[in-house]
Design a protein around this motif. Structure first.
Motif, PDB file in Angstrom:
ATOM      1  N   LEU A 302       0.834  -1.209   0.000  1.00 40.70           N
ATOM      2  CA  LEU A 302       0.000   0.000   0.000  1.00 40.70           C
ATOM      3  C   LEU A 302       0.867   1.257   0.000  1.00 40.70           C
ATOM      4  CD1 LEU A 302      -3.112  -0.431   2.337  1.00 40.70           C
ATOM      5  CD2 LEU A 302      -3.073   0.333  -0.047  1.00 40.70           C
ATOM      6  N   HIS A 303       1.939   1.253   0.764  1.00 35.48           N
ATOM      7  CA  HIS A 303       2.849   2.398   0.761  1.00 35.48           C
ATOM      8  C   HIS A 303       3.515   2.560  -0.611  1.00 35.48           C
ATOM      9  CE1 HIS A 303       2.463   2.638   5.140  1.00 35.48           C
ATOM     10  NE2 HIS A 303       3.127   3.783   5.087  1.00 35.48           N
ATOM     11  N   TYR A 304       3.817   1.450  -1.251  1.00 38.50           N
ATOM     12  CA  TYR A 304       4.356   1.506  -2.619  1.00 38.50           C
ATOM     13  C   TYR A 304       3.367   2.213  -3.542  1.00 38.50           C
ATOM     14  CZ  TYR A 304       5.112  -0.221  -7.394  1.00 38.50           C
ATOM     15  OH  TYR A 304       5.268  -0.315  -8.754  1.00 38.50           O
ATOM     16  N   TYR A 305       2.104   1.823  -3.448  1.00 40.84           N
ATOM     17  CA  TYR A 305       1.065   2.466  -4.263  1.00 40.84           C
ATOM     18  C   TYR A 305       0.989   3.961  -3.944  1.00 40.84           C
ATOM     19  CZ  TYR A 305      -3.686   4.101  -5.278  1.00 40.84           C
ATOM     20  OH  TYR A 305      -4.766   4.839  -5.692  1.00 40.84           O
ATOM     21  N   ARG A 310       1.403   6.921  -9.831  1.00 39.55           N
ATOM     22  CA  ARG A 310       0.808   8.202 -10.186  1.00 39.55           C
ATOM     23  C   ARG A 310      -0.715   8.121 -10.069  1.00 39.55           C
ATOM     24  NH1 ARG A 310       2.912  10.335 -15.729  1.00 39.55           N
ATOM     25  NH2 ARG A 310       4.840  10.145 -14.497  1.00 39.55           N
ATOM     26  N   GLY A 311      -1.307   9.132  -9.445  1.00 40.15           N
ATOM     27  CA  GLY A 311      -2.761   9.161  -9.293  1.00 40.15           C
ATOM     28  C   GLY A 311      -3.261   8.433  -8.059  1.00 40.15           C
ATOM     29  N   ALA A 312      -2.360   8.018  -7.167  1.00 39.36           N
ATOM     30  CA  ALA A 312      -2.778   7.344  -5.939  1.00 39.36           C
ATOM     31  C   ALA A 312      -3.718   8.244  -5.143  1.00 39.36           C
ATOM     32  CB  ALA A 312      -1.554   6.978  -5.095  1.00 39.36           C
ATOM     33  N   SER A 313      -4.721   7.633  -4.523  1.00 39.34           N
ATOM     34  CA  SER A 313      -5.747   8.407  -3.830  1.00 39.34           C
ATOM     35  C   SER A 313      -6.327   7.609  -2.672  1.00 39.34           C
ATOM     36  CB  SER A 313      -6.881   8.758  -4.800  1.00 39.34           C
ATOM     37  OG  SER A 313      -7.563   7.564  -5.188  1.00 39.34           O
ATOM     38  N   PRO A 314      -7.034   8.280  -1.751  1.00 34.20           N
ATOM     39  CA  PRO A 314      -7.713   7.555  -0.679  1.00 34.20           C
ATOM     40  C   PRO A 314      -8.707   6.527  -1.213  1.00 34.20           C
ATOM     41  CG  PRO A 314      -7.571   9.876  -0.132  1.00 34.20           C
ATOM     42  CD  PRO A 314      -7.105   9.749  -1.548  1.00 34.20           C
ATOM     43  N   ASP A 315      -9.367   6.838  -2.325  1.00 34.21           N
ATOM     44  CA  ASP A 315     -10.284   5.870  -2.915  1.00 34.21           C
ATOM     45  C   ASP A 315      -9.538   4.611  -3.344  1.00 34.21           C
ATOM     46  OD1 ASP A 315     -12.988   5.170  -4.076  1.00 34.21           O
ATOM     47  OD2 ASP A 315     -11.776   5.095  -5.913  1.00 34.21           O
ATOM     48  N   GLY A 316      -8.332   4.785  -3.874  1.00 33.10           N
ATOM     49  CA  GLY A 316      -7.532   3.629  -4.249  1.00 33.10           C
ATOM     50  C   GLY A 316      -7.150   2.794  -3.039  1.00 33.10           C
ATOM     51  N   LEU A 359      -3.290  -4.699  -5.287  1.00 34.52           N
ATOM     52  CA  LEU A 359      -2.523  -3.840  -6.187  1.00 34.52           C
ATOM     53  C   LEU A 359      -2.967  -4.009  -7.630  1.00 34.52           C
ATOM     54  CD1 LEU A 359      -0.216  -1.810  -6.503  1.00 34.52           C
ATOM     55  CD2 LEU A 359       1.356  -3.751  -6.757  1.00 34.52           C
ATOM     56  N   ALA A 360      -3.231  -5.237  -8.039  1.00 38.55           N
ATOM     57  CA  ALA A 360      -3.654  -5.470  -9.423  1.00 38.55           C
ATOM     58  C   ALA A 360      -4.949  -4.719  -9.733  1.00 38.55           C
ATOM     59  CB  ALA A 360      -3.838  -6.969  -9.666  1.00 38.55           C
ATOM     60  N   GLU A 361      -5.874  -4.697  -8.785  1.00 35.15           N
ATOM     61  CA  GLU A 361      -7.133  -3.993  -9.055  1.00 35.15           C
ATOM     62  C   GLU A 361      -6.919  -2.495  -9.200  1.00 35.15           C
ATOM     63  OE1 GLU A 361     -11.575  -3.146  -7.366  1.00 35.15           O
ATOM     64  OE2 GLU A 361     -10.880  -5.136  -7.854  1.00 35.15           O
ATOM     65  N   ILE A 362      -6.167  -1.883  -8.279  1.00 34.56           N
ATOM     66  CA  ILE A 362      -6.057  -0.423  -8.352  1.00 34.56           C
ATOM     67  C   ILE A 362      -5.092   0.032  -9.441  1.00 34.56           C
ATOM     68  CG2 ILE A 362      -6.788  -0.012  -5.994  1.00 34.56           C
ATOM     69  CD1 ILE A 362      -3.919   0.214  -5.150  1.00 34.56           C
ATOM     70  N   LEU A 363      -4.366  -0.919 -10.045  1.00 33.41           N
ATOM     71  CA  LEU A 363      -3.570  -0.587 -11.229  1.00 33.41           C
ATOM     72  C   LEU A 363      -4.369  -0.795 -12.512  1.00 33.41           C
ATOM     73  CD1 LEU A 363      -0.015  -2.027 -10.364  1.00 33.41           C
ATOM     74  CD2 LEU A 363      -0.841   0.335 -10.192  1.00 33.41           C
ATOM     75  N   GLY A 364      -5.653  -1.117 -12.358  1.00 30.44           N
ATOM     76  CA  GLY A 364      -6.524  -1.217 -13.525  1.00 30.44           C
ATOM     77  C   GLY A 364      -6.818  -2.622 -14.003  1.00 30.44           C
ATOM     78  N   GLY A 365      -6.475  -3.622 -13.218  1.00 30.10           N
ATOM     79  CA  GLY A 365      -6.690  -4.994 -13.638  1.00 30.10           C
ATOM     80  C   GLY A 365      -8.156  -5.392 -13.684  1.00 30.10           C
ATOM     81  N   THR A 366      -8.481  -6.303 -14.582  1.00 28.46           N
ATOM     82  CA  THR A 366      -9.825  -6.890 -14.624  1.00 28.46           C
ATOM     83  C   THR A 366      -9.959  -7.871 -13.460  1.00 28.46           C
ATOM     84  OG1 THR A 366      -9.145  -8.772 -15.973  1.00 28.46           O
ATOM     85  CG2 THR A 366      -9.791  -6.747 -17.138  1.00 28.46           C
ATOM     86  N   PRO A 367     -11.175  -8.284 -13.117  1.00 29.96           N
ATOM     87  CA  PRO A 367     -11.317  -9.292 -12.060  1.00 29.96           C
ATOM     88  C   PRO A 367     -10.520 -10.564 -12.341  1.00 29.96           C
ATOM     89  CG  PRO A 367     -13.436  -8.265 -12.467  1.00 29.96           C
ATOM     90  CD  PRO A 367     -12.492  -7.743 -13.529  1.00 29.96           C
TER      91      PRO A 367
END
Length: 459
Positions: A302-305, A310-316, A359-367
């Motif tokens: 999570l700290h890495y994210y 780029r674009g890391a946010s509380p929602d992420g 991490l895969a999800e918040i980097l845009g991964g599909t389910p």
């Protein structure tokens, strides 16, 4: 049983969710039950016995201290780590204990907390019995509890069967397998985090879920900050040197030259994991994620994210934790997160899988890619033994968290380069983990009787 995201991420103190958080919760539950049954004032003696892994490594894992704190009325979520040792010193010096902080009785640590190093009860290795007696010797209450990993505690009823009252709250998208979870995402078009959020709404509002998860994140951040600021040697006798603070100072100096080092971010990930697990080993406040022994992996990723994506946010952050928890549910339902039951594959392996999925999800991964990341995370931790040197959550536990954090990031990135199609499903990998744990000899399950614990001389 329905499991919430907040079951997978609990605030507690180190060094072990099975050996510290669980026993503290069990002891508090027993003492509170005495009060509820009107037996507190009549109690003149409390006797505790720890079995299996708790008995074998209870001293190194802080189980005796946890039991005392629980009997005194402390809970894992609220206890101040700073009061732990002073409380133990008082109990030992006065040979007395304040039950729930209200009722004083004689209590001798060496006699009234018995650790059975070579004896276990049938249901689970992490077993505890509590007995309260009156002045005339009458038994007022007797209870057996099982600490089954991640701070979860089962209570054995008087009928003799280990039991936990299942939460039967109906959720919108029930699932117990990865296949069922993916089926919900395909039917709805929702990501895994949204499936988990929809289920959480059965207990609390979305605002409360988000606030609760951001609080969990804040505890993780504070743990890293504290771990990065303390030098010295960890308690326990092995004289393990704390490395996070020195590494932190070095990385701050190296930040200006970071562009020339392609692995600079990975150094920070290592730091984050070391900081958390050194705090855990020192008995500090951590988040079980899903256990204390593996508490550094999810925070490190999570700290890495937060720092490098780029674009890391509380929602992420919220989506990460929801996704990770959904994967954690699958391990809890279909295998185990207890090192005493399946070895460290159940702790570090599960945490690696959870972090990779988040991490895969918040980097845009599909389910499907998220499920693939989770599968990679556990597949390459299969067979991992739990062999803590000296029974302490230090060697190899601290470094193991750092390595698994990097592995989780690699797993997520590998999965994102694919299309989600892969040969081994997450369900099959979890099933394999359970079967591997069943085949594993007990000496490799948190007893400190095999592996590194046997071959490294304690100094």
């Amino acid at each position: 049983m329905t499991i919430s995201v907040f079951d997978m991420f609990k605030v507690g103190i180190g060094p072990s969710s099975s050996h510290t958080v669980g026993p503290m919760r069990a002891a508090h539950t027993f003492a509170y039950a005495l009060e509820q049954d009107g037996l507190l004032a009549e109690t003149s003696h409390v006797h505790v016995e720890l079995f299996g892994s708790l008995g074998a490594t209870g001293h190194g894992h802080g189980s005796v201290k946890a039991v005392v704190l629980g009997l005194e009325g402390e809970t894992p979520e609220l206890v101040d780590p700073a009061v732990a040792q002073p409380t133990m010193d008082r109990v030992e010096a006065t040979r007395s204990l304040r039950l729930l902080g209200k009722h004083t009785l004689a209590f001798h640590l060496d006699d009234d907390v018995v650790l059975h190093r070579n004896k276990r009860l049938d249901f689970h290795s992490n077993a505890m019995t509590f007995e309260a007696t009156a002045d005339d010797g009458r038994r007022l209450a007797s209870r057996t509890y099982y600490s089954v990993g991640g701070g979860f505690v089962l209570d054995e009823t008087e009928a003799g069967g280990p039991q936990i009252v299942p939460d039967s709250t109906p959720v919108r998208y029930p699932f117990t397998t990865g296949a069922e979870l993916l089926a919900h995402t395909r039917a709805t078009g929702l990501p895994i985090s949204s499936i988990m959020m929809a289920n959480e709404l059965a207990w609390r509002s979305e605002d409360d879920v988000r606030a609760g998860l951001l609080h969990i994140w804040s505890v993780m951040q504070e743990c890293v900050r504290k771990g990065c600021g303390i030098d010295g040697v960890l308690p326990g006798g092995l004289k393990v040197r704390r490395r996070a603070a020195a590494l932190h100072r070095k990385l701050l100096t190296a930040d200006a030259e970071a562009e020339t080092d392609s692995l600079h971010a990975m150094e920070w990930v290592t730091l984050y994991a070391l900081a958390v697990n050194e705090e855990n080993a020192a008995g500090g406040r951590v988040v079980t994620a899903p256990t204390n022994g593996a508490a550094g992996i999810v925070p490190a990723v999570l700290h890495y994210y937060d720092r490098f994506v780029r674009g890391a946010s509380p929602d992420g952050i919220v989506r990460f934790l929801l996704t990770a928890a959904a994967i954690g549910v699958l391990f809890k339902e279909n295998a185990s997160i207890s090192g005493a039951e399946v070895g460290c594959q159940g702790e570090v392996g599960s945490a690696c899988s959870m972090a990779a999925a988040g991490l895969a999800e918040i980097l845009g991964g599909t389910p499907e890619q998220v499920e693939n990341a989770a599968e990679i995370g556990i597949e390459h931790n299969l067979g991992l033994t739990c062999d803590p040197v000296g029974g302490l959550v230090q060697i190899p536990c601290i470094e193991r968290n750092a390595v698994a954090s990097l592995k989780a990031i690699t797993a997520a990135r590998m999965a994102l380069h694919g299309d989600g199609t892969h040969h081994v499903s997450l369900d099959k990998a979890i099933k394999t983990m359970r079967e591997t744990g069943a085949d594993m000899k007990d000496k490799y399950k948190e007893t400190a009787r095999g592996g590194l614990a046997l071959n490294v001389v304690e100094c």
